[in-house]
Enzyme design. Structure first.
Site, PDB file in Angstrom:
ATOM      1  N   CYS A   2       0.830  -1.197   0.000  1.00 28.90           N
ATOM      2  CA  CYS A   2       0.000   0.000   0.000  1.00 28.90           C
ATOM      3  C   CYS A   2       0.872   1.257   0.000  1.00 28.90           C
ATOM      4  O   CYS A   2       1.899   1.317   0.659  1.00 28.90           O
ATOM      5  CB  CYS A   2      -0.946   0.085   1.189  1.00 28.90           C
ATOM      6  SG  CYS A   2      -2.035  -1.311   1.339  1.00 28.90           S
ATOM      7  N   ARG A  27       4.140  -0.327  -4.636  1.00 32.07           N
ATOM      8  CA  ARG A  27       3.794  -0.806  -3.297  1.00 32.07           C
ATOM      9  C   ARG A  27       2.492  -1.614  -3.283  1.00 32.07           C
ATOM     10  O   ARG A  27       2.105  -2.155  -2.241  1.00 32.07           O
ATOM     11  CB  ARG A  27       3.658   0.377  -2.329  1.00 32.07           C
ATOM     12  CG  ARG A  27       4.892   1.260  -2.274  1.00 32.07           C
ATOM     13  CD  ARG A  27       4.682   2.412  -1.315  1.00 32.07           C
ATOM     14  NE  ARG A  27       4.531   1.935   0.032  1.00 32.07           N
ATOM     15  CZ  ARG A  27       5.524   1.686   0.863  1.00 32.07           C
ATOM     16  NH1 ARG A  27       6.767   1.887   0.460  1.00 32.07           N
ATOM     17  NH2 ARG A  27       5.300   1.255   2.080  1.00 32.07           N
ATOM     18  N   TRP A  74      -2.441  -2.922  -1.621  1.00 33.42           N
ATOM     19  CA  TRP A  74      -2.088  -4.331  -1.738  1.00 33.42           C
ATOM     20  C   TRP A  74      -2.938  -5.030  -0.680  1.00 33.42           C
ATOM     21  O   TRP A  74      -2.748  -4.829   0.516  1.00 33.42           O
ATOM     22  CB  TRP A  74      -0.601  -4.549  -1.474  1.00 33.42           C
ATOM     23  CG  TRP A  74      -0.151  -5.944  -1.780  1.00 33.42           C
ATOM     24  CD1 TRP A  74       0.249  -6.420  -2.999  1.00 33.42           C
ATOM     25  CD2 TRP A  74      -0.050  -7.041  -0.869  1.00 33.42           C
ATOM     26  NE1 TRP A  74       0.583  -7.751  -2.891  1.00 33.42           N
ATOM     27  CE2 TRP A  74       0.411  -8.161  -1.601  1.00 33.42           C
ATOM     28  CE3 TRP A  74      -0.314  -7.204   0.492  1.00 33.42           C
ATOM     29  CZ2 TRP A  74       0.627  -9.414  -1.018  1.00 33.42           C
ATOM     30  CZ3 TRP A  74      -0.104  -8.440   1.074  1.00 33.42           C
ATOM     31  CH2 TRP A  74       0.360  -9.535   0.310  1.00 33.42           C
ATOM     32  N   ASN A 100      -1.781   2.413   5.496  1.00 36.20           N
ATOM     33  CA  ASN A 100      -0.869   1.343   5.072  1.00 36.20           C
ATOM     34  C   ASN A 100      -0.416   0.632   6.342  1.00 36.20           C
ATOM     35  O   ASN A 100       0.178   1.254   7.213  1.00 36.20           O
ATOM     36  CB  ASN A 100       0.335   1.964   4.334  1.00 36.20           C
ATOM     37  CG  ASN A 100       1.499   1.009   4.164  1.00 36.20           C
ATOM     38  OD1 ASN A 100       2.644   1.423   4.127  1.00 36.20           O
ATOM     39  ND2 ASN A 100       1.242  -0.277   4.064  1.00 36.20           N
ATOM     40  N   GLY A 101      -0.730  -0.668   6.430  1.00 34.17           N
ATOM     41  CA  GLY A 101      -0.339  -1.416   7.621  1.00 34.17           C
ATOM     42  C   GLY A 101      -1.413  -2.426   7.954  1.00 34.17           C
ATOM     43  O   GLY A 101      -2.280  -2.716   7.125  1.00 34.17           O
ATOM     44  N   GLU A 485      18.259 -17.162  -7.389  1.00 34.39           N
ATOM     45  CA  GLU A 485      17.832 -15.821  -7.788  1.00 34.39           C
ATOM     46  C   GLU A 485      17.211 -15.852  -9.190  1.00 34.39           C
ATOM     47  O   GLU A 485      16.181 -15.225  -9.442  1.00 34.39           O
ATOM     48  CB  GLU A 485      19.029 -14.862  -7.701  1.00 34.39           C
ATOM     49  CG  GLU A 485      18.811 -13.468  -8.265  1.00 34.39           C
ATOM     50  CD  GLU A 485      17.648 -12.697  -7.673  1.00 34.39           C
ATOM     51  OE1 GLU A 485      17.064 -13.139  -6.673  1.00 34.39           O
ATOM     52  OE2 GLU A 485      17.287 -11.655  -8.242  1.00 34.39           O
ATOM     53  N   LYS A 489      13.256 -14.812 -10.184  1.00 32.48           N
ATOM     54  CA  LYS A 489      12.935 -13.760 -11.156  1.00 32.48           C
ATOM     55  C   LYS A 489      11.944 -14.279 -12.195  1.00 32.48           C
ATOM     56  O   LYS A 489      10.997 -13.600 -12.559  1.00 32.48           O
ATOM     57  CB  LYS A 489      14.236 -13.320 -11.812  1.00 32.48           C
ATOM     58  CG  LYS A 489      14.460 -11.892 -12.014  1.00 32.48           C
ATOM     59  CD  LYS A 489      14.884 -11.002 -10.883  1.00 32.48           C
ATOM     60  CE  LYS A 489      14.205 -11.149  -9.565  1.00 32.48           C
ATOM     61  NZ  LYS A 489      14.883 -10.452  -8.490  1.00 32.48           N
ATOM     62  N   GLU A 492       8.438 -14.646 -10.634  1.00 30.47           N
ATOM     63  CA  GLU A 492       7.680 -13.459 -10.254  1.00 30.47           C
ATOM     64  C   GLU A 492       7.240 -12.608 -11.437  1.00 30.47           C
ATOM     65  O   GLU A 492       6.187 -11.984 -11.363  1.00 30.47           O
ATOM     66  CB  GLU A 492       8.370 -12.626  -9.166  1.00 30.47           C
ATOM     67  CG  GLU A 492       9.670 -11.970  -9.497  1.00 30.47           C
ATOM     68  CD  GLU A 492      10.208 -11.136  -8.319  1.00 30.47           C
ATOM     69  OE1 GLU A 492      11.411 -10.937  -8.276  1.00 30.47           O
ATOM     70  OE2 GLU A 492       9.432 -10.687  -7.455  1.00 30.47           O
ATOM     71  N   HIS A 508      18.538 -37.194  -6.696  1.00 22.79           N
ATOM     72  CA  HIS A 508      17.819 -37.627  -5.490  1.00 22.79           C
ATOM     73  C   HIS A 508      16.325 -37.341  -5.598  1.00 22.79           C
ATOM     74  O   HIS A 508      15.635 -37.288  -4.584  1.00 22.79           O
ATOM     75  CB  HIS A 508      18.447 -36.966  -4.260  1.00 22.79           C
ATOM     76  CG  HIS A 508      19.882 -37.339  -4.102  1.00 22.79           C
ATOM     77  ND1 HIS A 508      20.283 -38.544  -3.581  1.00 22.79           N
ATOM     78  CD2 HIS A 508      21.022 -36.691  -4.478  1.00 22.79           C
ATOM     79  CE1 HIS A 508      21.608 -38.611  -3.605  1.00 22.79           C
ATOM     80  NE2 HIS A 508      22.077 -37.497  -4.148  1.00 22.79           N
ATOM     81  N   LYS A 607       6.318  -4.250  -3.996  1.00 22.49           N
ATOM     82  CA  LYS A 607       7.755  -4.057  -3.854  1.00 22.49           C
ATOM     83  C   LYS A 607       8.205  -4.142  -2.402  1.00 22.49           C
ATOM     84  O   LYS A 607       9.213  -4.738  -2.081  1.00 22.49           O
ATOM     85  CB  LYS A 607       8.104  -2.687  -4.422  1.00 22.49           C
ATOM     86  CG  LYS A 607       9.563  -2.313  -4.349  1.00 22.49           C
ATOM     87  CD  LYS A 607      10.312  -2.988  -5.445  1.00 22.49           C
ATOM     88  CE  LYS A 607      11.785  -2.680  -5.426  1.00 22.49           C
ATOM     89  NZ  LYS A 607      12.527  -3.726  -6.150  1.00 22.49           N
TER      90      LYS A 607
HETATM   91  C1  AGP Z   1      12.725  -9.563  -5.521  1.00 22.01           C
HETATM   92  O1  AGP Z   1      12.640  -9.594  -6.889  1.00 22.01           O
HETATM   93  C2  AGP Z   1      11.471  -9.585  -4.800  1.00 22.01           C
HETATM   94  N1  AGP Z   1      10.535  -8.650  -5.266  1.00 22.01           N
HETATM   95  C3  AGP Z   1      11.518  -9.800  -3.306  1.00 22.01           C
HETATM   96  O2  AGP Z   1      11.950 -11.101  -3.133  1.00 22.01           O
HETATM   97  C4  AGP Z   1      12.369  -8.854  -2.423  1.00 22.01           C
HETATM   98  O3  AGP Z   1      13.726  -9.050  -2.683  1.00 22.01           O
HETATM   99  C5  AGP Z   1      12.052  -9.151  -0.942  1.00 22.01           C
HETATM  100  O4  AGP Z   1      10.708  -8.865  -0.711  1.00 22.01           O
HETATM  101  C6  AGP Z   1      12.917  -8.380   0.015  1.00 22.01           C
HETATM  102  O5  AGP Z   1      12.699  -7.013  -0.079  1.00 22.01           O
HETATM  103  P1  AGP Z   1      13.667  -5.980   0.620  1.00 22.01           P
HETATM  104  O6  AGP Z   1      14.999  -6.143  -0.020  1.00 22.01           O
HETATM  105  O7  AGP Z   1      13.060  -4.646   0.344  1.00 22.01           O
HETATM  106  O8  AGP Z   1      13.714  -6.310   2.074  1.00 22.01           O
END
Ligand code: AGP
Length: 612
Positions: A2, A27, A74, A100-101, A485, A489, A492, A508, A607
């Site tokens: 949010c 956000r 969100w 927001n919260g 990583e 990517k 997501e 395994h 984000k």
């Molecule tokens: C990364 O592509 C993601 N959107 C997510 O995993 C992100 O890295 C994670 O939420 C941590 O966020 P931060 O670095 O702001 O703590």
């Protein structure tokens, strides 16, 4: 999670709010809304979906006024819908609230308010705030005091913006555990979850701390603590310019941020070596020999991509320094009674500096007497402020939900920390340090080379395998971390099912899933493990997989087993993760592009994850 924005001044606030909300969409983008004071009424427009939907609604049903608040959501409590969209308002429409919260005790409060006759229109926790403020207001308190009393009752986290028709010359803001700044203009002031929302108008702001309130008027801002005492704060001046929050000709923020990586790495390296280049300077962090000799365990804690950057650090620190390193995702760490004490250095990593789980992990670590080093991108964020020491990652704004340049900056931070500790404790000699430094100096140019050369190859590969539904990433050691990583990517932004596997683990179980044309990305940049991973690639090939390998220049024998190969420039073994990850970012980006996905705003994500 949010974003909120607010304006009071001489302009029509609606364009200011809409521009602000667009910058805050990273956000959350489940729904959006604004409340605008005009005359003695509050006009509310809100709708499900992105801010563009709200803009369209406002074209059909315009409102205007000189004070207003806005929200992009969100969803946590209640599905994304018009009714659950913020702002929420009191039953007499006099008070409007954006939040927001999470209000943890909202059910008790709701029951209490319903008994008093309040009618709830939404399924949200936020609506209780509007009615609770109204309840205090009707008891005869002024609006500021009504908000303050409400804050005393609510448990959980909040960044709030409040409007009241009886106080048309003011808006009220408050924060606890969700970020909020008060932007300072000339004859106009703002509130916002983050600076990009108001960067067109001002770079100066108060950064609110937990349990602080602001009474914001067009020409003044008064700040209070939760007990109602007036307080003073320093004005913070942001250094970023408007350009930093714009796409600058790129189709997506993600692509812009990928291409910013040479600069980000260069900026980090430029500021972290002493003038003679013989030692590392970490923003004045006091981690000298005496402090380091007191440490017998390093614990790295973070979420998502930041956690993977931390895992790179774990491999490096254990191998080069010889101190045991544990690493955990913050949501596990905070509930597991970790075995840490005053001899533990806890490193928390976060781009936003606001991730709820990472922040709680930090607090837990401090409560156990551990020293906490924060590796943070967002200046002045909660984690940056609460850590004992902070190393800023100098990546600038990262707006795309999928983290790219922030990861690279975090990985560079892990390189620097590893080298610093290894040197302080005498675990590497000057020649090794010099050799690694020289290799690091080449990194920005090497990233540039990858960006220039790899794109056509990756696009061809993407076109060839666009129908794939499952993608496996395999590698060993540091390459395995890069796989994690890369896989994240792809999940997501391209919404493809993918699994990262330690190449040696395939036999395994997971190799059962490999069939004709299954896509496998093999990362083979660790010379010492090259033959081992190559054998694993051979095994998946034998079962019909199509393989894209990412290997180091010179190791051409990988072509015997891979269908396509992307080569990264030769570098020191400890630095390969940074380079090997760049083609993966491009692979995920172009896959998502070809699939027509919303790259900067992937579904269900936000984000900054400020709820646990
Ligand atoms: C990364 O592509 C993601 N959107 C997510 O995993 C992100 O890295 C994670 O939420 C941590 O966020 P931060 O670095 O702001 O703590």
């Amino acid at each position: 999670m949010c974003g909120i924005v607010g304006y009071i001044g001489e302009q029509n606030c609606v364009p200011v709010l809409i521009n602000g909300l667009k910058s805050l969409e990273y956000r959350g983008y489940d729904s959006a809304g604004v409340a605008v004071l005009s005359g003695d009424t509050i006009g509310i427009r809100k709708t499900k979906g992105k801010v563009d939907n709200l803009s369209n609604l406002l074209l059909n049903e315009p409102i205007s006024g000189k004070a207003g608040i806005g929200h992009t959501r969100w969803a946590t409590h209640g599905a994304p819908s018009d009714m659950n969209a913020h702002p929420h308002f009191s039953n007499d429409d006099k008070i409007a609230v954006v939040h927001n919260g999470i209000i943890e005790n909202y059910q008790e409060l709701k029951a209490e308010l319903e008994k008093k006759g309040y009618v709830f229109q939404s399924e949200t926790d936020t609506e209780t705030i509007a009615h609770l403020i109204d309840d205090y207001y009707k008891q005869g308190h002024d609006i500021l005091e009504s908000v303050r009393k409400t804050l005393e009752r609510i448990e959980g986290s909040y960044a709030l913006g409040v409007l009241c028709t009886d106080y048309p010359d003011q808006l009220i803001a408050a924060r606890k555990e969700s970020p909020l700044i008060v932007g300072l203009g000339k004859g106009e002031n703002f509130i916002a979850s983050d600076i990009p929302a108001i960067l067109n108008y001002t770079k100066k702001a108060y950064i609110l701390d937990d349990k602080e309130l602001a009474l914001v008027k067009a020409d003044s801002v008064s700040l209070y603590d939760i007990d109602g005492n007036e307080i003073k704060k320093e004005v913070y001046t942001y250094k970023w310019d408007v350009e930093a929050a714009q796409k600058s000709g790129y189709d997506h923020f993600m692509l812009k941020e990928i291409y910013e990586q040479p600069k980000v790495v260069r900026d980090n390296l430029a500021q972290r070596f002493s003038e003679d280049g013989k030692s590392i300077e970490l923003d004045g962090i006091k981690l000298g020999r005496a402090e380091l000799e007191n440490i017998n365990l390093i614990y790295i804690v973070a979420c998502g991509t930041a956690y993977y950057a931390g895992l790179v650090g774990k491999y490096l620190l254990e191998r080069m320094v010889g101190i045991p390193v544990n690493a955990d995702v913050a949501s596990e760490f905070r509930y597991k009674e970790p075995l840490i004490d005053e001899h533990t250095l806890v490193i928390v990593i976060s781009q936003s500096g606001e991730t709820a789980d990472t922040h709680s992990a930090l607090k837990l670590a401090k409560s156990k007497g551990s020293r906490v080093l924060g590796i943070v991108n967002a200046v002045g964020s909660s984690i940056a402020r609460d850590a004992d020491d902070v190393l800023y990652t100098l990546a600038g704004f990262e707006i795309a939900v999928a983290s790219t340049k922030a990861f690279s900056a975090q990985v560079v931070a892990m390189y620097l920390i590893t080298l610093h500790i290894a040197m302080e404790l005498g675990r590497i000699d000057n020649d090794t340090f010099e050799e690694i430094k020289q290799a690091m100096d080449l990194l920005p140019k090497q990233i540039n080379d990858i960006l220039t050369k790899a794109v056509p190859k990756i696009r061809r590969f993407v076109n060839k395998y666009i129908g794939s539904k499952n993608v496996f990433y395999i590698g060993r050691g540091l390459d395995y971390v890069v796989c994690m990583e890369g896989s994240l990517k792809l999940k997501e932004i391209a919404y493809l099912h993918s699994e990262p596997y330690a190449a040696g683990e395939l036999k395994h179980g997971p190799i059962a899933l490999i069939e004709e044309a299954t896509l496998v990305v093999g990362i083979v940049t660790q010379e010492a493990l090259f033959d081992k991973t190559k054998s694993n690639i051979k095994e998946v090939k034998a079962r019909g997989a199509k393989v894209l390998a990412i290997a180091m220049q010179g190791n051409r024998s990988i072509e015997e087993v891979a269908d396509d190969v992307i080569y990264i420039p030769r570098t020191h073994w400890m630095l390969t993760s940074l380079l090997a990850n760049i083609p993966q970012q491009l692979f995920a980006y172009y896959m998502a592009l070809e699939l027509g996905e919303d790259i900067d705003k992937p579904r269900n994500l936000a984000k900054s994850v400020t709820v646990e």
